[in-house]
Write an enzyme that holds these catalytic residues in place. Sequence first.
Site, short mmCIF file in Angstrom:
data_model
loop_
_atom_site.label_atom_id
_atom_site.label_comp_id
_atom_site.label_asym_id
_atom_site.label_seq_id
_atom_site.Cartn_x
_atom_site.Cartn_y
_atom_site.Cartn_z
CG ASP A 194 -11.82 11.01 -4.73
OD1 ASP A 194 -11.62 10.23 -4.64
OD2 ASP A 194 -13.38 11.93 -4.10
CE1 TYR A 236 -5.81 -3.73 -1.17
CE2 TYR A 236 -4.78 -5.64 -1.26
CZ TYR A 236 -4.85 -4.68 -1.19
OH TYR A 236 -3.29 -4.17 -0.85
#
Length: 315
Positions: free
Chosen positions: A44, A133
């Site tokens: 992760d 983003y």
Amino acid sequence: MSLEAATAAPRLLVTGAHGQVGWHLQRALAPLGEVEALGRGDLDLADLGAVSSVLSDLRPDIVVNAAAYTGVDKAESEPELARVINADAPAAMAKECAVTGALLVHYSSDYVYDGSKSAPYDESDATGPLSVYGTTKLGGDEAIVASGCAHIILRTTWVYDIRGKNFLRTVLRLAREKDELRMVGDQFGAPTWARSIAEATALVLARALQRRSAGGAWPIGLFHLTAAGQTSWAGFAQAILEDYEDILDWPAETSEFGGELKARRVVEITTAQYKTAARRPRNSVLSNARIQAAFGIVMPEWRDQLRLALQDAIR
Ligand SMILES: NC(=O)c1ccc[n+]([C@@H]2O[C@H](COP(=O)([O-])OP(=O)(O)OC[C@H]3O[C@@H](n4cnc5c(N)ncnc54)[C@H](OP(=O)(O)O)[C@@H]3O)[C@@H](O)[C@H]2O)c1
């Protein structure tokens, strides 16, 4: 150097194994060496300690980071998480690679530019992201460069595949539900098939490994890597509808890739008519001149790629 060391297969670590690009990387990189592909369940990227320890335990020769927080609109409400995954995790990878001498391959985005240029962007153009983003992706690029590790950053656009979450699948789903599709006609880019990105990455890495085994250094740099040509989202949607019809006979039982479409035409709308949480660049067209000069890579036209991608869905 012992014979064993000289002939040992290079070890490649791929992250984002279940993403669009990661899926194809596992296949395209296989002839280059031993590929270890990790999905989110194995690593992760929000856990920066795990990122460092996985790299220092596995000691790959090459790290290919295809994992990213790619929810462009969602990132506006989750800026912290987007930053950790898109900027801090690549920074942690870069730090580790700087220590071990591994090559870090990383993917960047057209959303690092503001889109105001009237010609294709090249790598030396100023960045100016309009969204969270884009800002976090730029943060990743900058951290990698600042780390001093050997790196190849491949900046791409409008990625799609027959799997995953993407515009192609959204268009085909909507085209079953609606008579006509309304799509933005004033943003321009090059829709790029995930498989072509993975295959071009393999070519770049084959060259890099060749140079390395001849005693040279890893090649380093930022390179644009997109399909050739350009269109708008509306043009891409229209091409999807047309090519889908051309490539038929689809087996009717498959989901997106089977049976009749209801929608036959696309109505162009403006960006102003289509409200989204994140702002997007008007011009996302990137020049591939640098990667062609450095590695001899000639990317195919977006429309040719689209036809091949659709054919890939035929069982
Ligand atoms: N998609 C585009 O249009 C586009 C355009 C320009 C550049 N790019 C860049 O190209 C690269 C590849 O993108 P893609 O299109 O293949 O994206 P994608 O299909 O969305 O795949 C991204 C992968 O990253 C994984 N991921 C997300 N958060 C993670 C975490 N915390 N830990 C580990 N893995 C995590 C996702 O895992 P799950 O499957 O578990 O969600 C997914 O498999 C990315 O760097 C992206 O920024 C993409």
